[in-house]
Enzyme design. Structure first.
Site, PDB file in Angstrom:
ATOM      1  N   MET A  48     -13.604  -5.680  21.172  1.00 41.18           N
ATOM      2  CA  MET A  48     -13.948  -6.735  20.213  1.00 41.18           C
ATOM      3  C   MET A  48     -13.493  -8.091  20.759  1.00 41.18           C
ATOM      4  O   MET A  48     -13.368  -9.055  19.998  1.00 41.18           O
ATOM      5  CB  MET A  48     -13.300  -6.457  18.853  1.00 41.18           C
ATOM      6  CG  MET A  48     -13.816  -5.154  18.229  1.00 41.18           C
ATOM      7  SD  MET A  48     -13.705  -5.106  16.438  1.00 41.18           S
ATOM      8  CE  MET A  48     -11.971  -5.331  16.180  1.00 41.18           C
ATOM      9  N   GLY A  49     -13.239  -8.162  22.071  1.00 38.06           N
ATOM     10  CA  GLY A  49     -12.824  -9.427  22.659  1.00 38.06           C
ATOM     11  C   GLY A  49     -11.353  -9.717  22.385  1.00 38.06           C
ATOM     12  O   GLY A  49     -10.583  -8.817  22.063  1.00 38.06           O
ATOM     13  N   LEU A  51      -9.215 -10.502  24.645  1.00 37.81           N
ATOM     14  CA  LEU A  51      -8.753  -9.497  25.606  1.00 37.81           C
ATOM     15  C   LEU A  51      -7.328  -9.757  26.095  1.00 37.81           C
ATOM     16  O   LEU A  51      -6.864 -10.890  26.131  1.00 37.81           O
ATOM     17  CB  LEU A  51      -9.714  -9.467  26.806  1.00 37.81           C
ATOM     18  CG  LEU A  51     -11.168  -9.163  26.466  1.00 37.81           C
ATOM     19  CD1 LEU A  51     -12.009  -9.094  27.736  1.00 37.81           C
ATOM     20  CD2 LEU A  51     -11.320  -7.870  25.666  1.00 37.81           C
ATOM     21  N   HIS A  55      -6.773  -4.172  27.644  1.00 36.24           N
ATOM     22  CA  HIS A  55      -8.210  -4.042  27.911  1.00 36.24           C
ATOM     23  C   HIS A  55      -8.469  -4.009  29.428  1.00 36.24           C
ATOM     24  O   HIS A  55      -9.310  -3.253  29.904  1.00 36.24           O
ATOM     25  CB  HIS A  55      -8.980  -5.228  27.331  1.00 36.24           C
ATOM     26  CG  HIS A  55      -8.925  -5.332  25.831  1.00 36.24           C
ATOM     27  ND1 HIS A  55      -8.208  -6.308  25.188  1.00 36.24           N
ATOM     28  CD2 HIS A  55      -9.515  -4.590  24.868  1.00 36.24           C
ATOM     29  CE1 HIS A  55      -8.363  -6.158  23.874  1.00 36.24           C
ATOM     30  NE2 HIS A  55      -9.139  -5.133  23.652  1.00 36.24           N
ATOM     31  N   ARG A 205      -4.195  -8.533  17.898  1.00 31.70           N
ATOM     32  CA  ARG A 205      -3.626  -9.061  16.647  1.00 31.70           C
ATOM     33  C   ARG A 205      -2.189  -9.550  16.819  1.00 31.70           C
ATOM     34  O   ARG A 205      -1.650 -10.158  15.896  1.00 31.70           O
ATOM     35  CB  ARG A 205      -3.711  -8.003  15.551  1.00 31.70           C
ATOM     36  CG  ARG A 205      -5.153  -7.751  15.087  1.00 31.70           C
ATOM     37  CD  ARG A 205      -5.206  -6.813  13.908  1.00 31.70           C
ATOM     38  NE  ARG A 205      -6.508  -6.818  13.267  1.00 31.70           N
ATOM     39  CZ  ARG A 205      -7.459  -5.894  13.469  1.00 31.70           C
ATOM     40  NH1 ARG A 205      -7.270  -4.914  14.328  1.00 31.70           N
ATOM     41  NH2 ARG A 205      -8.612  -5.974  12.816  1.00 31.70           N
TER      42      ARG A 205
HETATM   43  O1  PAF Z   1     -10.920  -0.619  19.533  1.00 29.50           O
HETATM   44  C1  PAF Z   1     -11.744  -1.552  19.348  1.00 29.50           C
HETATM   45  O2  PAF Z   1     -11.627  -2.641  19.900  1.00 29.50           O
HETATM   46  C2  PAF Z   1     -12.912  -1.316  18.404  1.00 29.50           C
HETATM   47  O3  PAF Z   1     -12.532  -0.509  17.337  1.00 29.50           O
HETATM   48  C3  PAF Z   1     -14.154  -0.769  19.103  1.00 29.50           C
HETATM   49  C4  PAF Z   1     -13.896   0.602  19.705  1.00 29.50           C
HETATM   50  C5  PAF Z   1     -14.589  -1.726  20.207  1.00 29.50           C
HETATM   51  C6  PAF Z   1     -15.288  -0.633  18.106  1.00 29.50           C
HETATM   52  O4  PAF Z   1     -15.606  -1.849  17.523  1.00 29.50           O
END
Ligand code: PAF
Length: 303
Positions: A48-49, A51, A55, A205
């Site tokens: 979901m960015g 990052l 990630h 977050r």
């Molecule tokens: O873990 C996340 O960032 C989200 O839940 C995902 C897997 C990209 C789905 O929106």
């Protein structure tokens, strides 16, 4: 913009591969077809960015296992409750793309909401008991949204392998379950939590935390370590392990504890007494200021 093998010259004459930005299903399908022609596996990292190094560890692992790596950035509205942080979720597209390219990602899929959920959309995907407790209980509908978007993204990208961080441990089990149940032809890979120097699990977050909250947030990891140490010292009772972790959180002033749970690592079923045969997982969720933090650890008897 999306031809198969874009390269760009950089200073000193070294060729650097550029990352392609794919904004719709057509561009994505064309990218995938070109990669399939080249041969080698396609690895996918959905995000979901906003990052961070967690990630990037997924991108790097995908790069080690697959010839081609594609990430997605999509803040999925269906996995947020009405009172949750969808509108303020950090959107940091340019730094994110720079980080992905630097980590060796070949392409990033950047769909709009209407691309994923077109006019008239009415399908749902629901995973059963795995999704009902823990975060599923505190965030009703959250895992339905995750299951739905992951199914759509896997169907769009059609990767050989998809990579998920184990910080979202329950999410990982749910995705693995749905891929098995729907016989989706993809391998689901879970990768270890990446932590800050003080042990806080990396999360998009974490940026909601004030400096003072950020210091206290390290107690989540310490609580897990305390429970693991107790298990290693011979504690077998699930409730007692939970009490030890909870006491740790409360001592650090983290009194908005949503759950502290010792569960079977595969099924997430409650565990009364830990056996030598199976290492359970401890999962935590805590509210701290305007952030909601989760973490987990396998309470392994030995490393
Ligand atoms: O873990 C996340 O960032 C989200 O839940 C995902 C897997 C990209 C789905 O929106």
């Amino acid at each position: 913009m999306n031809d198969a093998s874009r390269t760009g010259a950089v200073e000193g004459g070294v060729e650097e591969k550029l990352m392609e930005r794919l904004t719709n299903a057509f561009e994505l399908a064309r990218w995938r077809a070109a990669r399939r022609m080249q041969g080698g596996m396609i690895g996918f990292v959905p995000t979901m960015g906003a990052l961070h190094a967690g990630h990037l560890s997924l991108i790097e692992a995908a790069g080690r296992q697959c010839a081609h790596v594609v990430a997605s950035i999509f803040v999925n509205p269906t996995q947020f409750g009405p009172q949750e942080d969808f509108s303020r979720y950090p959107r940091t597209l340019e730094p994110d793309c720079a980080m992905l390219a630097e980590a060796g990602c070949d392409a990033v899929y950047l769909p709009e909401v209407a691309e994923i959920y077109p006019e008239g959309f009415q399908t749902s995907v629901r995973v059963g008991s795995l999704a009902e407790d823990l975060c599923g209980r505190v965030r009703p509908g959250h895992f339905d949204g995750v299951a739905l978007v992951v199914t759509i993204l896997l169907n769009r990208v059609q990767p050989d392998s998809a990579f998920f961080g184990l910080k979202d441990y329950q999410q990982f089990l749910i995705v693995r379950r749905l891929v098995t149940d729907l016989a989706l032809p993809v391998q689901v890979v879970g990768l270890p939590i990446i932590r800050e120097a003080d042990g806080l699990a990396m999360s998009s977050r974490n940026r909601y935390l004030t400096p003072e909250e950020r210091v206290r947030a390290a107690a989540l990891h310490q609580a897990l370590l305390a429970a693991r140490a107790a298990r290693r010292a011979g504690e077998e009772v699930g409730r007692e392990l939970e009490r030890i972790a909870r006491a740790h959180l409360e001592q650090a002033g983290l009194d908005q504890v949503e759950y502290v749970a010792v569960r079977a690592a595969d099924s997430l079923q409650p565990i009364t007494r830990v056996t030598d045969q199976e290492d359970p997982v401890m999962l935590l969720a805590v509210r701290l200021g305007s952030a909601r933090l989760i973490d987990n650890m396998i309470l392994a008897r030995v490393d």
